[in-house]
Enzyme design. Structure first.
Site, PDB file in Angstrom:
ATOM      1  N   ARG A   1     -27.558 -12.057  -3.506  1.00 46.59           N
ATOM      2  CA  ARG A   1     -28.838 -12.537  -3.316  1.00 46.59           C
ATOM      3  C   ARG A   1     -29.352 -12.723  -5.054  1.00 46.59           C
ATOM      4  NH1 ARG A   1     -31.883  -9.045  -2.435  1.00 46.59           N
ATOM      5  NH2 ARG A   1     -31.051  -7.822  -1.988  1.00 46.59           N
TER       6      ARG A   1
ATOM      7  N   TYR B   1     -24.031 -18.151  -0.944  1.00 46.73           N
ATOM      8  CA  TYR B   1     -23.650 -16.554   0.042  1.00 46.73           C
ATOM      9  C   TYR B   1     -24.925 -16.143   0.622  1.00 46.73           C
ATOM     10  CZ  TYR B   1     -24.300 -11.414  -0.391  1.00 46.73           C
ATOM     11  OH  TYR B   1     -24.068 -10.034   0.244  1.00 46.73           O
TER      12      TYR B   1
ATOM     13  N   GLY C   1     -27.351 -13.770   2.149  1.00 47.31           N
ATOM     14  CA  GLY C   1     -28.828 -13.563   2.108  1.00 47.31           C
ATOM     15  C   GLY C   1     -29.816 -14.841   0.922  1.00 47.31           C
TER      16      GLY C   1
ATOM     17  N   LYS D   1     -32.173 -12.817   5.544  1.00 49.44           N
ATOM     18  CA  LYS D   1     -33.365 -12.894   4.930  1.00 49.44           C
ATOM     19  C   LYS D   1     -34.804 -13.876   4.382  1.00 49.44           C
ATOM     20  CE  LYS D   1     -31.135  -9.124   3.810  1.00 49.44           C
ATOM     21  NZ  LYS D   1     -31.223  -7.257   3.756  1.00 49.44           N
TER      22      LYS D   1
ATOM     23  N   HIS E   1     -37.010  -3.805   6.877  1.00 50.25           N
ATOM     24  CA  HIS E   1     -35.647  -4.209   6.525  1.00 50.25           C
ATOM     25  C   HIS E   1     -35.511  -2.306   6.925  1.00 50.25           C
ATOM     26  CE1 HIS E   1     -32.584  -4.593   2.677  1.00 50.25           C
ATOM     27  NE2 HIS E   1     -32.214  -4.907   3.742  1.00 50.25           N
TER      28      HIS E   1
ATOM     29  N   SER F   1     -30.992  -2.444  -0.149  1.00 51.00           N
ATOM     30  CA  SER F   1     -29.865  -3.396  -0.039  1.00 51.00           C
ATOM     31  C   SER F   1     -28.982  -2.381  -0.239  1.00 51.00           C
ATOM     32  CB  SER F   1     -29.124  -4.447  -0.176  1.00 51.00           C
ATOM     33  OG  SER F   1     -30.556  -5.364  -0.132  1.00 51.00           O
TER      34      SER F   1
ATOM     35  N   CYS G   1     -27.752   0.573   0.198  1.00 48.97           N
ATOM     36  CA  CYS G   1     -28.391   2.523   0.961  1.00 48.97           C
ATOM     37  C   CYS G   1     -27.863   3.135   1.763  1.00 48.97           C
ATOM     38  CB  CYS G   1     -29.372   1.959  -0.341  1.00 48.97           C
ATOM     39  SG  CYS G   1     -30.283   1.861  -1.675  1.00 48.97           S
ATOM     40  N   GLY G   2     -26.805   2.310   2.852  1.00 51.01           N
ATOM     41  CA  GLY G   2     -27.074   3.386   3.672  1.00 51.01           C
ATOM     42  C   GLY G   2     -27.694   3.101   5.240  1.00 51.01           C
TER      43      GLY G   2
ATOM     44  N   ASN H   1     -24.571   2.080   7.213  1.00 52.10           N
ATOM     45  CA  ASN H   1     -23.914   2.948   8.096  1.00 52.10           C
ATOM     46  C   ASN H   1     -24.180   4.101   8.942  1.00 52.10           C
ATOM     47  OD1 ASN H   1     -21.185   4.562   6.181  1.00 52.10           O
ATOM     48  ND2 ASN H   1     -22.186   2.707   4.855  1.00 52.10           N
TER      49      ASN H   1
ATOM     50  N   ASP I   1     -30.215  -3.925   9.605  1.00 52.52           N
ATOM     51  CA  ASP I   1     -30.632  -4.685   8.404  1.00 52.52           C
ATOM     52  C   ASP I   1     -32.522  -4.563   9.093  1.00 52.52           C
ATOM     53  OD1 ASP I   1     -29.890  -5.240   6.267  1.00 52.52           O
ATOM     54  OD2 ASP I   1     -30.731  -7.138   6.741  1.00 52.52           O
TER      55      ASP I   1
ATOM     56  N   ASN J   1     -19.865  -5.537  -4.041  1.00 55.13           N
ATOM     57  CA  ASN J   1     -20.423  -6.420  -2.617  1.00 55.13           C
ATOM     58  C   ASN J   1     -19.978  -7.904  -1.586  1.00 55.13           C
ATOM     59  OD1 ASN J   1     -23.363  -6.835  -1.644  1.00 55.13           O
ATOM     60  ND2 ASN J   1     -23.743  -8.294  -1.864  1.00 55.13           N
TER      61      ASN J   1
ATOM     62  N   ARG K   1     -18.740  -8.721   1.950  1.00 56.10           N
ATOM     63  CA  ARG K   1     -18.951  -8.201   2.927  1.00 56.10           C
ATOM     64  C   ARG K   1     -18.068  -8.342   4.402  1.00 56.10           C
ATOM     65  NH1 ARG K   1     -24.991  -6.474   3.066  1.00 56.10           N
ATOM     66  NH2 ARG K   1     -25.201  -5.958   0.890  1.00 56.10           N
TER      67      ARG K   1
ATOM     68  N   ARG L   1     -31.848   5.694  -2.926  1.00 48.32           N
ATOM     69  CA  ARG L   1     -30.736   6.331  -4.290  1.00 48.32           C
ATOM     70  C   ARG L   1     -31.124   7.058  -5.531  1.00 48.32           C
ATOM     71  NH1 ARG L   1     -24.892   4.260  -4.256  1.00 48.32           N
ATOM     72  NH2 ARG L   1     -24.815   3.241  -2.481  1.00 48.32           N
TER      73      ARG L   1
ATOM     74  N   PHE M   1     -22.466  10.521   5.110  1.00 45.78           N
ATOM     75  CA  PHE M   1     -22.346  10.095   6.322  1.00 45.78           C
ATOM     76  C   PHE M   1     -22.156  10.136   7.692  1.00 45.78           C
ATOM     77  CE2 PHE M   1     -20.209   8.539   2.762  1.00 45.78           C
ATOM     78  CZ  PHE M   1     -20.247   7.143   2.457  1.00 45.78           C
TER      79      PHE M   1
HETATM   80  P1  GDP Z   1     -27.002  -1.280   3.759  1.00 43.06           P
HETATM   81  O1  GDP Z   1     -26.435  -1.929   2.697  1.00 43.06           O
HETATM   82  O2  GDP Z   1     -27.916  -0.990   3.621  1.00 43.06           O
HETATM   83  O3  GDP Z   1     -26.536  -1.586   5.223  1.00 43.06           O
HETATM   84  O4  GDP Z   1     -26.007   0.220   3.317  1.00 43.06           O
HETATM   85  P2  GDP Z   1     -24.588   0.693   4.143  1.00 43.06           P
HETATM   86  O5  GDP Z   1     -24.638   1.129   5.187  1.00 43.06           O
HETATM   87  O6  GDP Z   1     -23.585  -0.768   3.805  1.00 43.06           O
HETATM   88  O7  GDP Z   1     -24.264   1.672   2.940  1.00 43.06           O
HETATM   89  C1  GDP Z   1     -23.883   0.911   0.812  1.00 43.06           C
HETATM   90  C2  GDP Z   1     -22.781   1.968   0.225  1.00 43.06           C
HETATM   91  O8  GDP Z   1     -23.246   3.074   0.178  1.00 43.06           O
HETATM   92  C3  GDP Z   1     -21.412   1.918   1.305  1.00 43.06           C
HETATM   93  O9  GDP Z   1     -20.814   2.118  -0.153  1.00 43.06           O
HETATM   94  C4  GDP Z   1     -21.142   3.332   1.883  1.00 43.06           C
HETATM   95  O10 GDP Z   1     -20.111   3.753   1.330  1.00 43.06           O
HETATM   96  C5  GDP Z   1     -22.390   4.165   1.104  1.00 43.06           C
HETATM   97  N1  GDP Z   1     -23.666   5.037   1.960  1.00 43.06           N
HETATM   98  C6  GDP Z   1     -23.587   4.885   3.142  1.00 43.06           C
HETATM   99  N2  GDP Z   1     -24.670   6.253   3.433  1.00 43.06           N
HETATM  100  C7  GDP Z   1     -23.689   6.626   2.620  1.00 43.06           C
HETATM  101  C8  GDP Z   1     -24.329   8.278   2.392  1.00 43.06           C
HETATM  102  O11 GDP Z   1     -24.497   8.907   3.650  1.00 43.06           O
HETATM  103  N3  GDP Z   1     -23.512   9.616   1.234  1.00 43.06           N
HETATM  104  C9  GDP Z   1     -22.618   8.598   0.262  1.00 43.06           C
HETATM  105  N4  GDP Z   1     -22.942   9.612  -0.893  1.00 43.06           N
HETATM  106  N5  GDP Z   1     -22.754   6.906   1.084  1.00 43.06           N
HETATM  107  C10 GDP Z   1     -22.821   6.809   1.015  1.00 43.06           C
HETATM  108  P1  PGA Z   2     -27.906  -5.394   3.323  1.00 43.20           P
HETATM  109  O1  PGA Z   2     -27.960  -6.364   3.485  1.00 43.20           O
HETATM  110  O2  PGA Z   2     -29.482  -4.461   2.792  1.00 43.20           O
HETATM  111  O3  PGA Z   2     -26.699  -4.674   3.988  1.00 43.20           O
HETATM  112  O4  PGA Z   2     -27.786  -4.752   2.244  1.00 43.20           O
HETATM  113  C1  PGA Z   2     -28.257  -7.665   2.962  1.00 43.20           C
HETATM  114  C2  PGA Z   2     -29.074  -7.836   1.259  1.00 43.20           C
HETATM  115  O5  PGA Z   2     -29.661  -6.682   1.935  1.00 43.20           O
HETATM  116  O6  PGA Z   2     -28.795  -8.456   0.111  1.00 43.20           O
HETATM  117 MN    MN Z   3     -30.105  -6.406   4.216  1.00 42.96          MN
HETATM  118 MN    MN Z   4     -25.861  -3.689   6.214  1.00 43.20          MN
END
Ligand code: GDP
Ligand code: PGA
Ligand code: MN
Ligand code: MN
Length: 614
Positions: A86, A226, A228, A235, A255, A277, A279-280, A283, A302, A393, A395, A426, A521
């Protein structure tokens, strides 16, 4: 349904249109006139159409068909190296009054922006097909379905929107039946083709503009293909424009992920979580609990729309139908549920690396990388290379219905009742693993002061701490102080007894050894069960100046591989760190000017007093 109409001189767009929706036909005619495509294609969203479009994308070199049985019916895409995230600097909110956009947005005068856009879009689809994608965010049988129509000159966008959103003939029929309003969203990669000119695999343009007109609820996106920036339901609509709709109609566009957790006793709990974005969210949304007897199901990873229900509860839905997940770090050991969904195929991978057996790979997919790859830039890659094979980044775009642990409530238009809301970011220092807010306003203060180190999800510097209110910094479609005020107002419409608990979390704090202290995790289960125990009055907490944190004994730690030091480091509230944090928050709050609501300022004052007394 008609498919494609050639734009020969004198072609009658309305006569060839599959709909009698007058406003939609006018919109399509107007954009066709401006952008002068060679053809118009009304997207029906069906299988046959998707097969034809993906065949064309393969022929054009945009998509590579994966032949590995590990990735059935899936494709890899490689973007232009300049078009990978983005672009917040080129994202604009064009409200009539500058103060309505607020300091968190790039404001432009709407008149001036309209002139810029008519220049950019004039003839921008020449030589290309203009696709018309009717879509609805959220279930089609919602009481008040939110429709949009994206016009795009990118078939990659059509194929991706088909995964992410309910598109095509059914939303169009319902729109027509209701004579419903829709959010007009225009997207062009900004690369018109002269007659006979050879296309490139990933057309785009350096002069990117991602533009929102909140009053007229319009979206215009130019120059990027791309996610977003280009999948405008996500978004642009479901967060930026929807946040404005929510402000006007009494709901919230956030979000957030949505997770359903069921205890060994069979009690269900719904938890949403706002993390910036990368930050987990994905997961946590797909967590496999590590504690005996607990089950997790997902509703979304999301975007969450929240509204007060008839009984004073806060109800949440996920308006999307797919994942656009960060690939690096996703593997069988970290996120098996995502891997199981991906393994069912029907996915588009963007900026991952290609394996020699016709699959994709990214850092963290397997512990050991393959001996040879084609990296995301198309170059040979071996494990001794000093660069990642996939873009940070990169995807995966995968249908949510392929998730084994999808909660059945995902399909329910009335959504689910939220029991808890998490805010997280984070942070290497300062922010403990989990902190419970004393009350709702204190929880909004957690959201208002949320901060995180920047990630590769947006173009620009990575690793710098920035404030990111409710993880919505790049997505609030109006003034950020008014947005906080709106959070207070929405909760005012709910039953105070039924408001969700609010918790601040941080999976990323470093210990004294410099490593991330908390295993994270799947082990975040232990934080979630503490949160639920708190809501049910079963767990102990420590009163600290910043809120309620777990005592080490109150966490269920059996079987967890963590040292006493690391646990202490992850839970610690350090007054010295907090004094520095408070100074930073004060600078941040000053930027809101008069629009910062008084109750949030009062929270800051009280926090200052508690930290000073500590
Ligand atoms: P999103 O973009 O907010 O959906 O985040 P994701 O779940 O895709 O995670 C983004 C990055 O953070 C990835 O590289 C994950 O491996 C890492 N991550 C997610 N959860 C955790 C956690 O609980 N601990 C750590 N250390 N890293 C994490
Ligand atoms: P993310 O979604 O939150 O999974 O990273 C895409 C974004 O916010 O750009
Ligand atoms: Mn997002
Ligand atoms: Mn995500």
């Amino acid at each position: 349904m008609v498919a494609t109409v050639a734009m020969t001189p004198g072609a009658d767009i309305v006569a060839e249109s599959p709909t009698t929706h007058t406003a939609l036909n006018e919109f399509v005619s107007q954009i066709a006139e401006l952008t002068t495509p060679d053809r118009i294609h009304w997207v029906d969203g069906g299988e046959a159409e998707n097969r034809r479009l993906t065949d064309e994308l393969v022929a054009a070199g945009t998509l590579t068909r994966l032949t590995s049985p590990e990735f059935p019916n899936s494709y890899a895409a490689f973007s232009d190296p300049s078009d990978v995230a983005r672009v917040e600097e080129s994202t604009f909110i064009c409200s009539e009054r500058e103060e309505d956009a607020g300091f968190t947005n790039n404001w432009r005068d709407p008149e001036e922006m309209r002139r810029t856009l008519s220049g950019l879009f004039s003839g921008s689809m020449a030589g290309r097909t203009m696709y018309v994608i009717p879509f609805v965010m959220g279930p089609l049988d919602a009481a008040d379905p939110k429709f949009g129509v994206e016009i795009t000159d990118s078939a990659y966008v059509v194929a991706s929107m088909r995964i992410m959103t309910r598109i095509g003939a059914r939303p169009l029929a319902r729109m027509e039946e209701l004579d419903a309003e829709f959010v007009p969203a225009v997207h062009s990669v900004g690369a018109p083709l002269a007659p006979g000119e050879q296309d490139v695999p990933w057309p785009c343009h350096d002069d990117k503009h991602i533009v929102h007109f909140p009053e007229t609820r319009e979206i215009w996106s130019f120059g990027s293909g791309y996610g977003g920036n280009a999948l405008l339901g996500k978004k642009c609509f479901a967060l930026r424009i929807a946040s404005v709709m929510g402000r006007d109609e009494g709901w919230l566009a956030e979000h957030m992920l949505i997770l359903k957790l069921t205890s060994p006793q069979g009690r269900t709990h719904y938890i949403s979580g706002a993390f910036p974005s990368a930050c987990g969210k994905t997961n946590l949304a797909l967590i496999d609990p590590t504690l005996e007897g607990w089950t997790a199901e997902t509703l979304g990873d999301d975007i969450t729309w929240i509204r007060p229900g008839d009984d004073g509860e806060l109800r949440a839905i996920n308006p999307e139908t797919g994942y656009f997940g960060v690939a690096p770090g996703t593997g069988w050991s970290t996120n098996a549920n995502a891997m199981r969904a991906i393994a069912k195929g029907n996915s588009i991978f963007t900026n991952c690396a290609l394996t020699d057996d016709g699959g994709v790979w990214w850092e963290g997919l397997t512990e050991e990388p393959p001996a040879h790859l084609i990296d995301w830039k198309g170059e040979d890659w071996t494990p001794d290379a000093d660069r990642p094979a996939a873009h940070p980044n990169a995807r995966f775009c995968t249908p949510i219905e392929q998730t084994d642990m999808l909660a059945e409530e995902f399909h329910a238009p009335e959504g689910v009742t939220l029991d808890a809301i998490l805010f997280g970011g984070r942070r290497k220092t300062t922010i403990p693993l989990v902190t419970e807010a004393r009350d709702w306003t204190h929880g909004i203060f957690f959201g208002a002061t949320l901060s995180s180190e920047t990630t590769a999800a947006a173009a620009g510097e990575v690793g710098r701490v920035r404030r990111d209110p409710m993880a919505m910094l790049p997505f609030i479609g109006y003034d950020a102080g008014d947005y906080l005020k709106h959070w207070i107002e929405v909760s005012g419409a709910a039953d105070p007894e039924k408001l969700p608990g609010i918790f601040l979390v941080n999976w990323f704090r470093r210990g004294r050894d410099g490593k991330i202290a908390w295993p994270g995790f799947a082990e975040n289960t232990r934080v979630l069960t503490w949160i639920i125990a708190r809501l049910e009055g079963r767990a102990e907490a420590r009163e600290t100046p910043i809120g309620l944190t777990p005592t080490p004994e109150s966490l269920e730690l059996e079987g967890l591989d963590i040292s006493d030091e690391a646990l202490e480091d992850s839970l610690r509230v350090d007054p010295a760190e907090w004094r520095a944090e408070l100074d930073d928050i004060e600078v941040w709050f000053d930027r809101f000017g008069d629009s910062m609501p008084q109750p949030i300022l009062d929270e800051l004052q009280q926090l200052r007093e508690r930290v000073d007394a500590a």
